[in-house]
Write a protein that holds these residues in place. Structure first.
Motif, PDB file in Angstrom:
ATOM      1  N   HIS A  18       0.745  -1.035  -0.006  1.00  0.00           N
ATOM      2  CA  HIS A  18      -0.111   0.205   0.280  1.00  0.00           C
ATOM      3  C   HIS A  18       1.304   1.172  -0.252  1.00  0.00           C
ATOM      4  N   GLN A  19       1.835   1.037   0.873  1.00  0.00           N
ATOM      5  CA  GLN A  19       2.763   1.938   0.713  1.00  0.00           C
ATOM      6  C   GLN A  19       3.630   3.102  -1.050  1.00  0.00           C
ATOM      7  N   ASN A  24      -4.615   1.354  -4.534  1.00  0.00           N
ATOM      8  CA  ASN A  24      -4.797   0.250  -3.812  1.00  0.00           C
ATOM      9  C   ASN A  24      -6.216   0.267  -3.585  1.00  0.00           C
ATOM     10  N   SER A  27      -8.688  -1.376  -0.801  1.00  0.00           N
ATOM     11  CA  SER A  27      -8.397  -1.949   0.290  1.00  0.00           C
ATOM     12  C   SER A  27      -9.034  -1.352   1.349  1.00  0.00           C
ATOM     13  N   TRP A  30      -7.521   2.561   1.745  1.00  0.00           N
ATOM     14  CA  TRP A  30      -7.993   4.119   0.746  1.00  0.00           C
ATOM     15  C   TRP A  30      -8.816   4.138   0.736  1.00  0.00           C
ATOM     16  N   SER A  44      -3.108   8.286  -1.041  1.00  0.00           N
ATOM     17  CA  SER A  44      -1.438   7.600  -1.315  1.00  0.00           C
ATOM     18  C   SER A  44      -1.903   7.662  -2.868  1.00  0.00           C
ATOM     19  N   GLU A  74      -0.427  -7.815  -2.168  1.00  0.00           N
ATOM     20  CA  GLU A  74      -1.388  -7.505  -1.164  1.00  0.00           C
ATOM     21  C   GLU A  74      -2.834  -7.577  -1.512  1.00  0.00           C
ATOM     22  N   THR A 115      -2.786  -3.550   5.784  1.00  0.00           N
ATOM     23  CA  THR A 115      -4.706  -3.796   4.590  1.00  0.00           C
ATOM     24  C   THR A 115      -5.292  -5.058   4.859  1.00  0.00           C
ATOM     25  N   TRP A 381       1.486   6.442   5.775  1.00  0.00           N
ATOM     26  CA  TRP A 381       0.342   6.085   6.316  1.00  0.00           C
ATOM     27  C   TRP A 381      -0.088   7.606   6.605  1.00  0.00           C
TER      28      TRP A 381
END
Length: 424
Positions: A18-19, A24, A27, A30, A44, A74, A115, A381
């Protein structure tokens, strides 16, 4: 003076899907980023576009001299709806793994790095007794498809972080960055919106970061045990573990009991679940000091990182020794690093931390590798893009990568399998 490391020592860096991947969409995080009133500093978005640029990025890491790359698969991409798996996505991750091998990097795969699929919230998230089996089924699918390419796997990242967050934000009396526990919640609207966007209600909305009570900790532990069994049934030789975030809990006179209680709260609840693991993922960034009244703030003259942590690379050695005294598993340092815009201090942090690692190895502690967090400056985050942990910088306007001197420093150590404690 030079300090040597064992043959086959794993030198690398780490990312989380996710980072770094971007977009994404399926998730839960998100959803939280985009909910009205969200405390996330940034969205993000494209992140650093690692989903498209992974081959370029893997080549950079290998070119620096590293031999290991830890990244996450993911879940929200692999299983966008319950039981509906994406073969296109699994082929993507197959190619990520192949790229690692083509460049001489050992992949260390994390199957859950905070996530979860947004659909999991409809079933009660990480408070539901159904979640362990759902997670294990996802892990089973991944290993049925690409397990032959995964030698090291962490089922989950920092299983104890929810407990750390609950204590931290309760003491600080501020709104947590992600859901913790309804009794500690002071600004619930964005969470209500998040629940609605996930197709559920607040009473069933329970993200991984909220798993800090006895029931949800039990569920997380069961998820790990079932996932490990599913993986081993398909690939018995895969090395399976998980990771914990562990600060160096210290005390001044009168604070010994508080420090011990703080350690026990984040370490003890998970020990029974990991006894049959193949390794332990140890993650450390700083220390905490306790007095008779509880945790003490850093000294007025203490150097702080961008995260507000005390700059204290010596913490890693102390935590390794404490873990090794009670847990008889090989240790993989799966995260250790510093958020700073002063790369010279990052170099010194790495050097000091590795000096402690080498000392532990010299005393017979089984340490398999050191993976710096993080490979890139990425989405941190709720702090967005304001914190720079990376040994590779990223211009997000152009997505251009720039290897920092700290990356070259770690790469030289990796290539030589030794650290010179006297020169840069």
């Amino acid at each position: 003076m030079k300090s040597l490391f064992p043959d086959q020592f794993m030198w690398g860096s780490a990312t989380a899907a996710h980072q770094v991947e971007g977009n994404n969409l399926n998730s839960d995080v998100w959803v939280e980023e985009h909910a009205e009133g969200s405390p996330y500093k940034d969205k993000s978005g494209d992140a650093i576009d690692h989903y498209q640029r992974y081959r370029e990025d893997i080549a950079l890491l290998a070119g620096m001299g590293l031999n290991t790359y830890r990244f996450s698969i993911e879940w929200a991409r692999v299983e966008p709806e319950p039981g509906d798996y994406s073969y296109a996505v699994i082929e993507h991750y197959r190619d990520v793994l192949k790229a690692c091998y083509e460049h001489g990097l050992t992949p260390v795969v994390t199957l859950h790095h905070f996530t979860s699929p947004r659909w999991l919230m409809r079933f009660g998230g990480w408070a539901s007794s159904e979640t362990p089996a759902r997670f294990a089924n996802y892990c089973k699918f991944v290993f049925e498809e690409i397990g032959e390419l995964i030698p090291y796997v962490q089922t989950m990242n920092e299983v104890n972080l929810p407990v750390l967050l609950k204590g931290l934000f309760t003491k600080m009396n501020i709104v947590p960055p992600v859901g913790i526990d309804a009794s500690y919640w002071t600004a619930p609207k964005w969470r209500e919106v998040s629940a609605e966007q996930c197709g559920t209600t607040m009473d069933r909305y329970f993200t991984f970061h909220m798993a800090s009570d006895d029931n949800s900790i039990r569920i997380v532990n069961e998820a790990h045990i079932l996932a490990r069994a599913a993986i081993k049934a398909i690939r018995p030789d895969a090395k399976v573990g998980l990771s914990m975030a562990l600060s160096d809990m210290q005390s001044i006179p009168g604070g010994e009991e508080n420090a011990q209680e703080a350690w026990d709260a984040i370490f003890q609840p998970y020990l029974a679940a990991i006894q049959e693991d193949d390794f332990f993922g140890l993650q450390n960034y700083t220390r905490e000091v306790y007095g008779a009244e509880g945790q003490l703030p850093p000294a007025m003259d203490a150097e702080l990182t961008q995260m507000g942590y005390e700059y204290y690379p010596e913490a890693l050695e102390n935590v390794i020794r404490r873990v090794a005294s009670v847990l008889k598993l090989p240790i993989l340092i799966s995260e250790n690093g510093i958020a700073t815009d002063n790369d010279a201090r990052r170099i010194e942090f790495i050097r000091s931390a590795l000096s402690g690692v080498q000392s532990c190895i010299a005393d017979g502690i089984d340490i398999r590798g050191y993976l710096y967090w993080s490979a890139f400056d990425n989405f941190e985050w709720q702090f967005g893009y304001s914190k720079t942990f990376g040994i590779i910088g990223v211009n997000r306007a152009t997505q251009e990568r720039t290897i920092k001197e700290s990356g070259n420093f770690l790469g030289r150590i990796a290539k030589n399998n030794e650290i010179d404690l006297t020169i840069s």
